[in-house]
Design a protein around this motif. Structure first.
Motif: not given
Ligand SMILES: [Zn+2]
Length: 509
Positions: A134-135, A142-143, A187-190
């Motif tokens: 998750x972003x 992704x932090x 989620x994939x696109x992110x």
């Protein structure tokens, strides 16, 4: 002599300026059930073979539309005699694939679903587990994580607080990250956007659904799925389930903390695609005062083709929207002849590949907007307006309007007012909700404009017993309704192009 002549010219000019304001009903009334019927009996005839994307029937359909615009003297959006926006598609058949993890070969469709848009041979020794993947504004997996050019694996679901609320929203309602097709896609696109080159997405429900579907396919007779043309080096993903994902990340169910996992994964994929070309039809009326600002009126031109030897005529879906557009174009053209050109421009955009996943509108909006999106004032999209659904058997005089108030309060008001003034249809807002389980706001071409913050209104009669069946034929269309609903779109368009101020996007996302 010269002086006199000039005076003469001025006199004529001032007469033109004092021209009475246009009466839009003169042009609205030129949209008639008889003409709509005549057009639709051709467009939805067997001759057009169900207008399947990339097939001969679709080519006949686009030629027919072009001929109509040429006959009406409506220009191409390109300013020459090319009315077609060419779009590359591919037909993807089943890919050949093998996948081995730490020496053990995985079973295709049972353990994983391979990508079909790549040919690749690769061995990797490191995979990044990004937890939920998750972003969001207040939470990100992704932090401090660099996934550029990496292979990542993402679990399903979304973290919850102790009181059961979701972390990203603070409520108990499902969010866009929680589950389902949309969450998976997001989620994939992110991950791809952040640079990951390969994604292993874990989604038990999705995996279960697709693995069953794929196992049923006979590769010998399978025609393949049409999708966007994927360029060399495009990112790709594998879908899998929790059970299998444990062979890569053993503690995936209990551990949500991102980490790098040392592994040995090798895979070989061989895509099997056929290139197809398809086209949107683009006709254009230039505005007289604000030519740079434009509205887009759209309907999809394609349908499902031939099914078991029978033509799927798609009279309602979306022959009805297609012929409505032709009648609207003709009405504006009539107004021009009378000296009332629209102040803003109008693009008549007939979209291909809607039935394959809104591909034509996606291509226009994301890859090749012929006119800048920031100058695009609104999109009025029509998809099925010739029938009556089961909820309105006793009240035929209705149409669903979806999306009109989502980005611009003014668009909603303009459509309401046009209706009250001219057409008096019961506007049904039942599906006008982003969280409606039918998700109509996302399911036709307007969505590809809405996602760019372009206000949209979607006109729709709902589904019916012939929806997506070969029985969706022109004899079942209720032409008086088709006429009325088409007129509503026309009057709304009329106001949008002729009003002094461009409508305001007061609810941009
Ligand atoms: Zn449709």
């Amino acid at each position: 002599m010269i002086k006199n002549l000039l005076i003469g010219v001025f006199t004529i000019t001032s007469v033109a300026c004092a021209q009475a304001p246009a009466d839009p009903t003169v042009y609205g009334n030129s949209i008639t059930s008889e003409e709509l019927k005549e057009l639709l009996y051709t467009y939805a005839s067997d001759e057009f073979e169900g207008r399947e994307t990339g097939e001969p029937g679709q080519k006949k359909a686009v030629q027919y539309l072009k001929d109509q615009y040429v006959a009406m003297n409506v220009a191409s959006a390109y300013g020459n005699d090319n009315y077609f926006q060419e779009i590359p598609f591919e037909r993807q058949k089943l890919a050949e694939a093998t996948l081995t993890i730490n020496g053990k070969e995985a079973t295709i469709y049972e353990d994983y679903i391979p990508p079909r848009n790549v040919t690749v041979d690769e061995t990797i020794t490191e995979i990044i587990y990004v937890g939920y993947g998750i972003d969001a504004d207040n939470y990100s997996d992704y932090t401090n994580l660099d996934v550029k050019d990496k292979v990542v694996i993402i679990k399903s679901g979304e973290p919850q607080n102790e009181d059961g609320t979701y972390v990203t929203s603070g409520t108990k309602e499902k969010t866009q990250w929680t589950s389902g097709r949309r969450a998976r896609r997001l989620k994939i696109d992110t991950a791809h956007k952040l640079g990951a080159k390969v994604v292993f997405i874990v989604d038990d429900l999705g995996h279960n659904y697709y693995s069953k579907a794929y196992m049923k396919i006979d590769p010998e007779t399978y025609e393949g799925r049409i999708s966007e043309f994927s360029e060399e080096g495009a990112p790709y993903y594998f879908m899998t389930n929790t059970e299998f994902a444990k062979t890569i990340v053993p503690d995936i169910t209990t551990n949500h903390t991102p980490k790098t996992v040392t592994t040995n994964i090798s895979y070989s994929i061989k895509k099997d695609i056929e290139l197809l070309s398809s086209e949107n039809v683009v006709a254009y009326i230039e505005g007289s005062e604000k030519p740079d600002e434009l509205i887009i009126i759209s309907a999809h031109l394609d349908h499902l083709g031939i099914e078991n030897g029978e033509v799927a005529n798609g009279a309602d879906d979306d022959g009805s929207g297609t012929v409505a557009m032709l009648e609207i174009a003709e009405a504006f053209q009539q107004a021009i002849k009378d000296g009332y050109p629209p102040k803003r421009s109008i693009l008549f955009l007939h979209l291909t590949g809607e039935e394959k996943g809104l591909l034509g509108s996606k291509y226009y909006a994301d890859k090749d907007p012929i006119f800048p999106l920031e100058n695009t004032v609104a999109n009025l999209n029509i998809d099925m307006i010739g029938r009556v659904d089961k909820y309105h058997k006793d009240d035929r005089n209705y149409v669903y309007v979806i999306g009109a108030d989502m980005l611009s309060s003014e668009l909603y008001q303009i459509n309401e007012k046009a209706n009250k003034t001219y057409t008096n249809i019961n506007l049904d807002y039942k599906y006008n909700n982003e969280t409606d389980p039918n998700r109509y706001y996302y399911r036709s071409d307007h969505y590809n404009f809405a996602k760019h913050n372009i206000p949209v209104a979607f006109y729709f009669n709902g589904t019916h017993e012939d929806y997506h069946k070969v029985t969706d034929t022109p004899d079942k269309i209720q032409y008086d309704l088709l006429e009325k609903r088409t007129r509503l779109v026309f009057y709304t368009a009329w106001e949008l192009v002729n009003r002094a101020q461009r409508i305001v996007v007061d609810k941009a996302k």
